[in-house]
Design a protein around this motif. Structure first.
Motif, short mmCIF file in Angstrom:
data_model
loop_
_atom_site.label_atom_id
_atom_site.label_comp_id
_atom_site.label_asym_id
_atom_site.label_seq_id
_atom_site.Cartn_x
_atom_site.Cartn_y
_atom_site.Cartn_z
N THR A 25 0.87 -1.16 0.01
CA THR A 25 0.06 -0.12 -0.03
C THR A 25 0.66 1.35 -0.08
O THR A 25 1.65 1.57 0.65
CB THR A 25 -0.94 -0.08 1.36
N VAL A 26 0.60 1.97 -1.03
CA VAL A 26 1.32 3.28 -1.03
C VAL A 26 0.47 4.51 -0.55
O VAL A 26 -0.59 4.59 -1.02
CB VAL A 26 1.59 3.53 -2.42
N TYR A 27 1.13 5.36 0.31
CA TYR A 27 0.37 6.37 0.94
C TYR A 27 0.63 7.65 0.38
O TYR A 27 1.72 7.90 -0.09
CB TYR A 27 0.21 6.45 2.45
N PHE A 28 -0.42 8.66 0.27
CA PHE A 28 0.03 9.99 -0.50
C PHE A 28 -0.47 11.07 0.43
O PHE A 28 -1.09 10.91 1.40
CB PHE A 28 -0.75 10.03 -1.61
N VAL A 124 -2.80 3.92 -2.82
CA VAL A 124 -2.91 3.07 -3.88
C VAL A 124 -2.43 1.72 -3.35
O VAL A 124 -1.63 1.33 -2.83
CB VAL A 124 -2.12 3.27 -5.04
N GLU A 125 -3.40 0.70 -3.70
CA GLU A 125 -3.31 -0.64 -3.25
C GLU A 125 -2.76 -1.54 -4.26
O GLU A 125 -3.35 -1.63 -5.51
CB GLU A 125 -4.39 -1.27 -2.18
N ILE A 126 -1.70 -2.31 -4.04
CA ILE A 126 -0.96 -3.04 -5.16
C ILE A 126 -1.01 -4.48 -5.05
O ILE A 126 -0.69 -4.98 -3.58
CB ILE A 126 0.57 -2.73 -5.35
N THR A 127 -1.53 -5.27 -5.60
CA THR A 127 -1.68 -6.52 -5.33
C THR A 127 -0.96 -7.59 -6.42
O THR A 127 -1.13 -7.15 -7.74
CB THR A 127 -3.06 -7.25 -5.51
N VAL A 128 0.05 -8.37 -6.27
CA VAL A 128 0.74 -9.14 -7.23
C VAL A 128 0.23 -10.61 -7.05
O VAL A 128 -0.18 -11.45 -6.03
CB VAL A 128 2.28 -9.26 -6.60
N SER A 129 -0.35 -11.17 -8.15
CA SER A 129 -1.00 -12.21 -8.16
C SER A 129 -1.37 -12.98 -9.71
O SER A 129 -0.68 -12.48 -10.69
CB SER A 129 -2.73 -11.91 -7.72
N GLN A 130 -2.02 -14.04 -9.69
CA GLN A 130 -2.04 -14.81 -11.04
C GLN A 130 -3.28 -14.37 -11.67
O GLN A 130 -3.76 -14.77 -12.74
CB GLN A 130 -2.20 -16.19 -10.69
N SER A 131 -4.12 -13.49 -11.19
CA SER A 131 -5.23 -12.83 -11.86
C SER A 131 -5.52 -11.46 -11.67
O SER A 131 -4.95 -11.02 -10.40
CB SER A 131 -6.36 -13.76 -11.33
N VAL A 132 -6.19 -10.94 -12.35
CA VAL A 132 -6.13 -9.51 -12.19
C VAL A 132 -7.93 -9.08 -11.87
O VAL A 132 -8.77 -9.23 -12.40
CB VAL A 132 -5.95 -8.60 -13.34
N LEU A 133 -8.08 -8.26 -10.61
CA LEU A 133 -9.31 -8.06 -9.94
C LEU A 133 -10.34 -8.79 -10.68
O LEU A 133 -11.31 -8.37 -11.48
CB LEU A 133 -9.32 -6.38 -10.66
N PRO A 134 -10.68 -9.92 -9.97
CA PRO A 134 -11.89 -10.78 -10.58
C PRO A 134 -13.17 -10.27 -10.57
O PRO A 134 -13.74 -10.92 -11.34
CB PRO A 134 -11.69 -12.22 -9.61
N ALA A 135 -13.27 -9.26 -9.72
CA ALA A 135 -14.79 -8.81 -9.70
C ALA A 135 -14.84 -7.55 -10.59
O ALA A 135 -15.96 -6.94 -10.67
CB ALA A 135 -15.24 -8.70 -8.10
N ALA A 136 -13.95 -7.32 -11.34
CA ALA A 136 -13.93 -5.89 -11.89
C ALA A 136 -14.55 -6.21 -13.36
O ALA A 136 -14.39 -7.25 -13.89
CB ALA A 136 -12.52 -5.43 -12.32
N PRO A 137 -15.11 -5.39 -14.04
CA PRO A 137 -15.59 -5.50 -15.32
C PRO A 137 -14.45 -5.72 -16.36
O PRO A 137 -13.08 -5.38 -15.92
CB PRO A 137 -16.28 -4.01 -15.76
#
Length: 285
Positions: A25-28, A124-137
């Motif tokens: 998580t990056v804070y601003f 900004v939340e960063i996730t490193v994974s095998q799939s990208v935002l599964p619930a996103a359009p």
């Protein structure tokens, strides 16, 4: 700044986002999309995770707190997401592996009333994974840009021996950020020469290149820069003037941009230049 091949998902501001817990998580700072030194380190750690694990995707979501209007916060969260995307690409993560989204103030880490400042929500939340935002359009392919338009007053002082005078007018500036640190600018000023002998309308047009110290801003929102510019000016309606070039320094404070330039005009001694000062609020898109 333009980054190609990056998937962008623009999410509605309704239901909470269904996504894995963020790995980083990056804070601003308040009202800022600039990376602090700590933020840059977190982005580097996320890029290192991607390289070390061989994961196939990096997804990120930009957020804002509720301290401003909802539409402004939506845009601010987008700019924060774009800033992190650019930093990840610069750190070696392929643009094709990144999916970015932004949520404005709709998905806070800490619930607050409207108008409340909350540092933990500016992120900004960063996730490193095998799939990208599964619930996103389905992502929409876009080209990210970093363009700023500034409008404000212009003040000049003509130091030509025997012809000293003051200029007052307005200035329009267009800035393109080729990288988070390097910006190319074009500016046009129309002003009135207040000297009684040469009173009249003058013009100043310049192209410049600046280096912004993006990693050293105080709290991420106070950003100095240095550069050079060159152009042409007329001192008054008679056409008196010429080509010029010279150094410039500036300071951006949460979008308010102040720039001081020393214009060395052709066929003059070095000490007979024109001091040019501009002040503007930058609108970014």
């Amino acid at each position: 700044m333009k980054l190609r091949g990056i998937a962008i998902a623009l999410l509605c501001s309704g239901a909470p986002l269904s996504a894995p817990a963020a790995d980083h998580t990056v804070y601003f700072a308040l009202d800022s999309d600039r990376l602090s030194p700590d933020g840059s380190s977190i982005v580097s750690a996320a890029a290192a995770d991607y390289a070390a694990t061989g994961e196939t995707a990096v997804s990120l979501v930009g957020h804002a707190d509720a301290s401003g209007p909802a539409d402004y916060n939506e845009d601010l969260s987008r700019r924060r997401a774009e800033r992190v995307v650019a930093a990840l690409v610069a750190a070696g993560v392929p643009g094709s592996a990144i999916t970015a989204a932004w949520r404005g103030e709709a998905d806070p880490a800490v619930g607050t009333a409207d108008g409340v400042v909350e540092p933990l929500n500016r992120r900004v939340e960063i996730t490193v994974s095998q799939s990208v935002l599964p619930a996103a359009p389905e992502p929409i392919a876009q080209t990210l840009s970093r363009i700023a338009i500034g409008l404000g007053p212009y003040v000049g002082y003509n130091m030509q021996d025997g012809d000293e005078s003051v200029f007052l007018g307005g200035n329009l500036t267009a800035t393109y950020f080729a990288t988070p640190n390097v910006a190319l600018t074009g500016e046009t000023a129309l002003f009135w020469n207040l000297d009684a002998r040469d009173e009249g309308l003058g013009f100043r047009g310049a192209l410049g290149a600046d280096y912004h110290f993006a990693d050293y801003g105080v709290g991420g929102g106070v950003l100095p820069y240095v550069g050079v510019n060159a152009g042409y000016m007329t001192i008054d309606g008679s056409g008196k003037g010429g080509f010029f070039a010279g150094p410039e320094v500036g300071l951006s404070i949460f979008g308010v941009n102040a720039k001081l330039a020393y214009d060395i005009v052709e066929d003059r001694d070095l000490e007979e230049g024109v001091i040019s000062l501009t002040l503007a609020y930058d609108f970014r898109f």
